[in-house]
Motif scaffolding. Structure first.
Motif, mmCIF file in Angstrom:
data_model
loop_
_atom_site.group_PDB
_atom_site.id
_atom_site.type_symbol
_atom_site.label_atom_id
_atom_site.label_comp_id
_atom_site.label_asym_id
_atom_site.label_seq_id
_atom_site.Cartn_x
_atom_site.Cartn_y
_atom_site.Cartn_z
ATOM 1 N N TYR A 211 0.870 -1.274 0.054
ATOM 2 C CA TYR A 211 0.003 -0.008 0.191
ATOM 3 C C TYR A 211 0.891 1.327 -0.016
ATOM 4 N N ARG A 212 2.016 1.188 0.323
ATOM 5 C CA ARG A 212 3.175 2.106 0.345
ATOM 6 C C ARG A 212 2.695 3.438 1.158
ATOM 7 N N LYS A 213 2.197 3.249 2.188
ATOM 8 C CA LYS A 213 1.634 4.307 3.279
ATOM 9 C C LYS A 213 1.944 3.583 4.545
ATOM 10 N N PHE A 214 3.106 4.426 5.204
ATOM 11 C CA PHE A 214 3.653 4.140 6.380
ATOM 12 C C PHE A 214 4.181 5.461 6.872
ATOM 13 N N ASP A 215 3.647 6.144 7.815
ATOM 14 C CA ASP A 215 3.757 7.456 8.465
ATOM 15 C C ASP A 215 4.762 7.141 9.837
ATOM 16 N N TRP A 216 5.952 7.154 9.874
ATOM 17 C CA TRP A 216 7.035 6.898 10.816
ATOM 18 C C TRP A 216 6.775 7.808 12.117
ATOM 19 N N ARG A 217 6.366 9.083 11.561
ATOM 20 C CA ARG A 217 6.113 9.908 12.694
ATOM 21 C C ARG A 217 4.824 9.485 13.843
ATOM 22 N N ARG A 218 4.078 8.673 13.395
ATOM 23 C CA ARG A 218 3.114 8.499 14.223
ATOM 24 C C ARG A 218 3.185 6.910 14.937
ATOM 25 N N VAL A 219 4.360 6.400 14.853
ATOM 26 C CA VAL A 219 4.644 5.139 15.505
ATOM 27 C C VAL A 219 4.925 5.326 16.956
ATOM 28 N N GLY A 220 5.684 6.637 17.267
ATOM 29 C CA GLY A 220 5.844 7.003 18.854
ATOM 30 C C GLY A 220 4.305 7.151 19.400
ATOM 31 N N PRO A 221 3.689 8.174 18.833
ATOM 32 C CA PRO A 221 2.481 8.135 19.401
ATOM 33 C C PRO A 221 1.477 6.900 19.505
ATOM 34 N N ALA A 222 1.606 6.030 18.631
ATOM 35 C CA ALA A 222 0.877 4.905 18.510
ATOM 36 C C ALA A 222 1.509 3.821 19.800
ATOM 37 N N LEU A 223 2.831 3.794 19.918
ATOM 38 C CA LEU A 223 3.352 3.101 20.967
ATOM 39 C C LEU A 223 3.017 3.558 22.475
ATOM 40 N N ILE A 224 2.880 4.944 22.748
ATOM 41 C CA ILE A 224 2.137 5.488 23.882
ATOM 42 C C ILE A 224 0.908 5.119 23.945
#
Length: 630
Positions: A464-477
């Motif tokens: 799908y070529r959609k992956f926002d790395w900036r959202r990984v941190g908030p998702a982990l929290i």
């Protein structure tokens, strides 16, 4: 740059009435504590994913098991649970029943919100020293595979308690009316003192204290808006400390036991997986396909929710994890189409109860282990009852949406359905990949979520070529926060279940049920009622361990087939587990959905009645449970 998705719902608000400005030293202290807990919590989630996936790949691909992987995962998990609980407290995400709080006047609501903080602080103060002593005692225990002291794991509880206490004190210090805050603290202190003075009277009441503490106190605290975990914890401490000679320190051990089951590690893993599914556009692809298939039907996605819970049930071994895998995929689109938040969380909770008998069910495995019933027979017998309850829930959905003005789409052409299916195929394959990994022995129920996480990352990056790395941190929290809120409730409920066990209540109940009038029909009817109540306070596995060896022989003497009785018992407990105001599963559904518990109180009644009717059908017609047994 990818746009931020629409949130499922707004987060549960923090307690109002705060006087501190964002630039005050109190706000700065709270912000510092936030960084001190959120960053480690996120790193712990990431570490758990790495440890579990490393264990799978090392064992399955290289045939070299990492013998210390489970111990390390367990050690990190307790820290994750406690840090997550701190983050949840700071964010106001611990589950509260606010049905009455929301209807109160602003002044009364402010007092109840203040009471919630003071009650939580009271519980934390009472367990702080026992938690420290528990950790010190564990210093003498050595983890065999890692060869280190168990204090490295057990210390998570006192550290988490101190951090939540600090958050609570900051919350009180920033309350606008300092005089009111002081008077509330004094009132609670006087109440605790009065209860201690009444200890001789309470101790003489025997099991009447079960009603006083586990019905009266829990009910009063829950409906006053005290977070569920702290309400359960205060009632358990009161019962043990005031009516029994047992030291209150045992509550910490039971809390540790309840929060440390490795199978529960699938909860944060599936929560994060659900966030990844949305982040990588897999959710959009699946919803687009389902919308093209059922979008022209009123309430179409509600039927999809029921079917999805049936399909994923049992994969993780945890109902909370099952709900976490489904809700983030469907809820945003359901809300867009006009579904009410309360109805969404009510159906999610009801579908959790509906699928309690779907294999591989840990409750069914437990029944087989403590009663000697064939687990294969239980797995076979559990499939049709789940379908029966799914039909009952679907009838309620049909009735509610038959004249609804909810938005529907024009019926899609089969060409469009086929195109959306092709696009969604990699996403739709996820539950089959997960289930195949469990069935083929590639991974355990705890580890399999990491396979789903890696699969989702790969699909998002390369297909799908959609992956926002900036959202990984908030998702982990966010994962840590939701998991901490859920796991603290489970830990508190485990302590309450242990207290009920020690009271001798189980033996008394079995004696009463042995002499019931009405034969098999009367026994089944009372069993349904009894296990609904037990399911709300004991959950499935503790209740089965406690009552299974006592009641299954009685059922057999009355001519009730073991498998049929098992289905009736499991489904009844499921209703209790997911029915408010006491059902822990209901609050787990609310936490995962980010919907206030008060929103689902009214709509869940119809679904629970449907589940009860379905359970009665299974009790009346044995064929549903034993028709396919060899």
């Amino acid at each position: 740059m990818h746009s931020q998705p629409q949130a499922i719902v707004a987060p549960i608000p923090e307690f109002p009435g705060r006087a501190a400005s964002p630039t005050s030293w109190l706000a700065q202290c709270e912000k510092f504590l936030g960084y001190l807990t959120e960053i480690p919590a996120a790193l712990l989630v990431l570490a758990e994913i790495c440890v579990l996936f490393a264990g799978v790949t090392s064992r399955y691909l290289f045939h070299t098991p990492i013998i210390w992987a489970d111990e390390l995962a367990s050690l990190l998990f307790l820290w994750l649970a406690m840090f997550g609980a701190v983050v949840a407290f700071r964010r106001g995400s611990h589950m509260r029943m606010t049905a009455f709080v929301d209807k109160a006047s602003p002044g009364t609501r402010s007092r109840l919100d203040l009471l919630a903080v003071v009650a939580a602080l009271t519980y934390l103060v009472l367990i702080a020293h026992p938690a420290y002593e528990f950790a010190v005692d564990e210093m003498m225990v050595t983890l065999p595979a890692m060869d280190i002291s168990n204090v490295w794991r057990a210390a998570a509880i006192p550290v988490g308690v101190v951090l939540i206490m600090a958050m609570a004190l900051l919350r009180l210090a920033s309350f606008a009316d300092r005089k009111l805050a002081a008077s509330m603290i004094l009132a609670v202190a006087l109440l605790v003192g009065a209860l201690i003075a009444l200890q001789p009277v309470l101790a003489s009441l025997g099991n009447l204290n079960l009603l006083i503490f586990f019905v009266g106190v829990v009910g009063l605290l829950v409906f006053s808006g005290v977070p569920i975990a702290f309400a359960f914890g205060l009632a358990t401490l009161g019962y043990i400390g005031l009516t029994t000679p047992t030291p209150v320190g045992v509550v910490i051990g039971r809390m540790d036991e309840g929060m440390s089951h490795l199978i529960l590690l699938s909860v944060p893993m599936f929560v994060f997986l659900g966030l990844l599914i949305e982040m990588t556009a897999m959710a959009k692809a699946m919803v687009d396909f389902l919308a093209s298939l059922l979008g022209h039907i009123k309430g179409g996605l509600s039927y999809v929710l029921i079917a999805a819970m049936y399909l994923v049930s049992g994969i993780s071994g945890s109902k909370a994890a099952d709900m976490a895998a489904v809700a983030p995929v469907l809820f945003p689109e359901m809300k867009r189409r006009g579904a009410k938040e309360g109805d969404m969380v009510a159906l999610l909770s009801a579908s959790g109860a509906q699928t309690e008998t779907i294999p591989p069910s840990l409750v069914l495995i437990t029944i087989g282990s403590v009663t000697g019933i064939s687990i294969a027979d239980l797995f076979t017998g559990g499939l049709v009852p789940g379908v029966v309850l799914a039909i009952m829930l679907s009838l309620v959905v049909w009735w509610r949406y038959r004249s609804s003005s909810q938005a529907v789409d024009r019926k899609a052409a089969w060409r469009v359905v086929g195109k959306t299916l092709l696009i969604a195929a990699p996403a739709l394959a996820l539950p089959f990949v997960i289930r195949a990994a469990v069935i083929e022995g590639v991974a355990t129920a705890t580890e399999v979520s990491t396979i789903g996480i890696v699969y989702s990352v790969c699909v998002g990056l390369f297909i799908y070529r959609k992956f926002d790395w900036r959202r990984v941190g908030p998702a982990l929290i966010e994962t840590a926060s939701l998991s901490g809120a859920i796991l603290l409730i489970i830990g508190a409920a485990t302590g309450m279940a242990w207290a009920l066990t020690q009271s001798g209540f189980s033996r008394q109940l079995a004696d009463v049920m042995t002499h019931l009038p009405g034969g098999a029909a009367g026994f089944l009817a009372v069993s349904i009622v009894a296990f609904i109540v037990l399911g709300s306070v004991l959950e499935g596995i503790p209740a089965i361990v406690l009552f299974g060896p006592l009641l299954f022989p009685i059922a057999k003497q009355l001519g009730i087939h073991d498998v049929q009785y098992a289905m009736v018992v499991v489904l009844s407990m499921g209703i209790g587990l997911f029915a408010p105001p006491f059902g822990v599963g209901y609050y787990a559904a609310c936490a995962i959905s980010r919907i206030s518990p008060s929103e689902g109180l009214k709509p869940i009644a119809g679904y629970m009645l449907a589940l009860l009717a379905g359970t009665i059908l299974i009790a009346v017609f044995p064929w549903f449970s034993i028709g396919f047994l060899g």
